[in-house]
Design a protein around this motif. Structure first.
Motif, PDB file in Angstrom:
ATOM      1  N   GLY A 181     -41.635  -9.365 -30.886  1.00  0.00           N
ATOM      2  CA  GLY A 181     -42.766  -8.807 -31.603  1.00  0.00           C
ATOM      3  C   GLY A 181     -43.964  -8.553 -30.711  1.00  0.00           C
ATOM      4  N   LEU A 182     -43.992  -9.219 -29.551  1.00  0.00           N
ATOM      5  CA  LEU A 182     -45.064  -9.058 -28.568  1.00  0.00           C
ATOM      6  C   LEU A 182     -44.643  -8.139 -27.427  1.00  0.00           C
ATOM      7  CD1 LEU A 182     -46.049 -12.834 -28.467  1.00  0.00           C
ATOM      8  CD2 LEU A 182     -47.383 -11.002 -29.555  1.00  0.00           C
ATOM      9  N   SER A 183     -43.573  -7.348 -27.636  1.00  0.00           N
ATOM     10  CA  SER A 183     -42.999  -6.482 -26.596  1.00  0.00           C
ATOM     11  C   SER A 183     -42.603  -7.289 -25.366  1.00  0.00           C
ATOM     12  CB  SER A 183     -43.950  -5.345 -26.218  1.00  0.00           C
ATOM     13  OG  SER A 183     -43.965  -4.363 -27.244  1.00  0.00           O
ATOM     14  N   ASN A 184     -42.179  -8.541 -25.610  1.00  0.00           N
ATOM     15  CA  ASN A 184     -41.698  -9.461 -24.582  1.00  0.00           C
ATOM     16  C   ASN A 184     -42.775  -9.847 -23.572  1.00  0.00           C
ATOM     17  OD1 ASN A 184     -39.617 -11.133 -23.702  1.00  0.00           O
ATOM     18  ND2 ASN A 184     -38.926  -9.673 -22.155  1.00  0.00           N
ATOM     19  N   ALA A 192     -48.420  -5.720 -23.350  1.00  0.00           N
ATOM     20  CA  ALA A 192     -49.547  -6.396 -23.989  1.00  0.00           C
ATOM     21  C   ALA A 192     -49.133  -6.818 -25.389  1.00  0.00           C
ATOM     22  CB  ALA A 192     -50.767  -5.485 -24.051  1.00  0.00           C
ATOM     23  N   GLY A 193     -49.644  -7.960 -25.833  1.00  0.00           N
ATOM     24  CA  GLY A 193     -49.301  -8.463 -27.156  1.00  0.00           C
ATOM     25  C   GLY A 193     -50.474  -9.145 -27.825  1.00  0.00           C
ATOM     26  N   LEU A 194     -50.456  -9.138 -29.144  1.00  0.00           N
ATOM     27  CA  LEU A 194     -51.481  -9.812 -29.950  1.00  0.00           C
ATOM     28  C   LEU A 194     -50.789 -10.605 -31.039  1.00  0.00           C
ATOM     29  CD1 LEU A 194     -54.338 -10.299 -31.189  1.00  0.00           C
ATOM     30  CD2 LEU A 194     -54.044  -8.120 -32.393  1.00  0.00           C
ATOM     31  N   GLU A 195     -51.145 -11.889 -31.143  1.00  0.00           N
ATOM     32  CA  GLU A 195     -50.642 -12.743 -32.216  1.00  0.00           C
ATOM     33  C   GLU A 195     -51.817 -13.269 -33.014  1.00  0.00           C
ATOM     34  OE1 GLU A 195     -47.125 -15.782 -32.258  1.00  0.00           O
ATOM     35  OE2 GLU A 195     -48.912 -16.853 -31.550  1.00  0.00           O
ATOM     36  N   ALA A 252     -47.713 -16.108 -38.917  1.00  0.00           N
ATOM     37  CA  ALA A 252     -48.188 -15.374 -37.747  1.00  0.00           C
ATOM     38  C   ALA A 252     -47.786 -13.912 -37.861  1.00  0.00           C
ATOM     39  CB  ALA A 252     -47.604 -15.974 -36.468  1.00  0.00           C
ATOM     40  N   ALA A 253     -48.702 -13.020 -37.447  1.00  0.00           N
ATOM     41  CA  ALA A 253     -48.421 -11.586 -37.359  1.00  0.00           C
ATOM     42  C   ALA A 253     -48.577 -11.164 -35.901  1.00  0.00           C
ATOM     43  CB  ALA A 253     -49.375 -10.799 -38.251  1.00  0.00           C
ATOM     44  N   ARG A 254     -47.703 -10.247 -35.434  1.00  0.00           N
ATOM     45  CA  ARG A 254     -47.669  -9.909 -34.011  1.00  0.00           C
ATOM     46  C   ARG A 254     -47.553  -8.409 -33.799  1.00  0.00           C
ATOM     47  NH1 ARG A 254     -43.494 -14.288 -34.663  1.00  0.00           N
ATOM     48  NH2 ARG A 254     -44.665 -16.205 -34.308  1.00  0.00           N
ATOM     49  N   LEU A 255     -48.168  -7.941 -32.707  1.00  0.00           N
ATOM     50  CA  LEU A 255     -48.062  -6.565 -32.267  1.00  0.00           C
ATOM     51  C   LEU A 255     -47.854  -6.554 -30.761  1.00  0.00           C
ATOM     52  CD1 LEU A 255     -51.057  -4.953 -34.232  1.00  0.00           C
ATOM     53  CD2 LEU A 255     -48.616  -4.705 -34.767  1.00  0.00           C
ATOM     54  N   GLY A 256     -47.132  -5.544 -30.264  1.00  0.00           N
ATOM     55  CA  GLY A 256     -46.896  -5.461 -28.834  1.00  0.00           C
ATOM     56  C   GLY A 256     -46.704  -4.028 -28.383  1.00  0.00           C
ATOM     57  N   LEU A 257     -46.906  -3.802 -27.073  1.00  0.00           N
ATOM     58  CA  LEU A 257     -46.744  -2.484 -26.477  1.00  0.00           C
ATOM     59  C   LEU A 257     -46.268  -2.651 -25.045  1.00  0.00           C
ATOM     60  CD1 LEU A 257     -47.239   0.613 -26.870  1.00  0.00           C
ATOM     61  CD2 LEU A 257     -49.504   0.232 -25.856  1.00  0.00           C
ATOM     62  N   ALA A 258     -45.278  -1.830 -24.640  1.00  0.00           N
ATOM     63  CA  ALA A 258     -44.752  -1.843 -23.278  1.00  0.00           C
ATOM     64  C   ALA A 258     -44.779  -0.421 -22.730  1.00  0.00           C
ATOM     65  CB  ALA A 258     -43.328  -2.394 -23.254  1.00  0.00           C
ATOM     66  N   THR A 259     -45.281  -0.247 -21.513  1.00  0.00           N
ATOM     67  CA  THR A 259     -45.509   1.097 -20.980  1.00  0.00           C
ATOM     68  C   THR A 259     -44.255   1.746 -20.416  1.00  0.00           C
ATOM     69  OG1 THR A 259     -46.137   0.202 -18.805  1.00  0.00           O
ATOM     70  CG2 THR A 259     -47.899   0.523 -20.444  1.00  0.00           C
ATOM     71  N   LEU A 260     -43.482   1.038 -19.607  1.00  0.00           N
ATOM     72  CA  LEU A 260     -42.338   1.648 -18.925  1.00  0.00           C
ATOM     73  C   LEU A 260     -41.298   2.125 -19.924  1.00  0.00           C
ATOM     74  CD1 LEU A 260     -40.960   2.352 -16.231  1.00  0.00           C
ATOM     75  CD2 LEU A 260     -39.869   0.106 -16.306  1.00  0.00           C
ATOM     76  N   THR A 261     -41.033   1.328 -20.919  1.00  0.00           N
ATOM     77  CA  THR A 261     -40.041   1.692 -21.934  1.00  0.00           C
ATOM     78  C   THR A 261     -40.645   2.485 -23.084  1.00  0.00           C
ATOM     79  OG1 THR A 261     -40.406  -0.468 -22.977  1.00  0.00           O
ATOM     80  CG2 THR A 261     -38.563  -0.279 -21.452  1.00  0.00           C
TER      81      THR A 261
END
Length: 308
Positions: free
Chosen positions: A40-43, A247-250, A258-267
């Motif tokens: 959920g945090l884009s690892n 980057a991730g936010l919990e 808990a609620a989570r968001l994430g973002l990964a640039t390469l993928t």
């Protein structure tokens, strides 16, 4: 051998194109994802600690575990059975000692109702994991053993894996590889730095084109401005590929949710997830979206044993 060659080439071509174009979206013998919280945090998970999935995300994080825990993780990528992942992990603290500071992570079920003082294993924590990725034509099986130890504001860990890669009609190949991890609380209860090095020996997988298991370095920060919010940033670098920035936010409105968001640039992947603590159980779900390939789903369940 000639009748196997066309099948080999088709499998090799498909996986090569898939892995080359979307590095962290596939297993590819790399460290992969452990637990739906990390998904959920884009690892962005190298600075997280105190949960059974630290066994795969950063073995040093095992050192903060307070109670024996067992966890199961399942992942389905892009609705393809050939890309399923399943993992079973166990963490066993060896003795306990008390600290004088409040808990920092609040990650797993036993941490949902926080104790008055922080505790960690006096003699460290051992962990074991069994994992399988893939289907009939191609699959990877991994057995790992790790150890994490916390002293003061520093945690260190090491892990050894036996990795088997199998292709139908061509047999399998087994290799052994090692991983090191470390974490340090720069600002106690506020800012943590974590780093890990996967496959530090650059183990060779096949002689053809000198194919090796990926060597991956991860480094990141976890910042907790208060007990409800955790912000994470991380860089993941395969020595043979571009860096992946994550980057991730919990956010925890209440200790058990808990609620989570994430973002990964390469993928080019975005993710979101939710976690619920129910007594000794921690249940997490996450979904990730990649524009070219679609959705992946992640589910993990862990249970702490013993204690109140």
């Amino acid at each position: 051998m000639q009748h196997c060659l066309p099948r080999y080439l088709s499998i090799f071509t498909c996986f090569s194109l898939f892995f080359a174009g979307h590095l962290a979206a596939a297993q590819g013998n790399g460290p992969g994802v452990r637990g739906a919280r990390a998904a959920g945090l884009s690892n962005a998970s190298v600075a997280l600690s105190g949960e059974v999935w630290s066994m795969g995300n950063n073995v040093a994080g095992l050192g903060e575990m307070q109670r024996p825990t067992v966890g199961f993780y399942a992942e389905n990528r892009y609705f393809s059975p050939a890309l399923n992942v399943g993992a079973l992990a166990v963490a066993l603290p060896l003795g306990r000692q008390s600290g004088a500071t409040a808990p920092t992570d609040g990650a797993a079920a036993p941490q949902a109702v926080v104790p008055a003082a922080r505790t960690w294993a006096r003699h460290g924590v051992v962990g074991f994991e069994a994992q399988r990725f893939g289907g009939t034509l191609y699959n990877e099986t991994r057995l790992g053993a790790g150890y994490g130890y916390r002293f003061g504001q520093i945690s260190l860990g090491a892990r050894v894996d036996m990795l088997q890669v199998s292709i139908e009609g061509l047999g399998s190949r087994r290799v052994v590889l090692g991983t090191l991890g470390g974490q340090i609380e720069i600002l106690p209860n506020r800012l943590t730095f974590g780093a890990s090095l996967y496959n530090l020996s650059q183990t060779k997988l096949a002689s053809y084109q000198n194919e090796r298991v990926p060597t991956v370095l991860k480094a990141g920060l976890a910042y907790r401005p208060n007990s409800q919010v955790t912000l994470l940033v991380e860089t993941e670098k395969d020595v043979e590929r571009d860096a992946n920035f994550k980057a991730g936010l919990e956010y925890r409105p209440v200790p058990v949710l808990a609620a989570r968001l994430g973002l990964a640039t390469l993928t080019e992947q975005a993710s979101a997830g939710i976690g619920v603590a129910a007594g000794a159980f921690q249940i997490d779900y996450a979904a990730a979206f990649q524009q070219a390939l679609g959705f992946s789903q992640h589910l993990s369940v862990s249970k702490s044993l013993g204690g109140k």
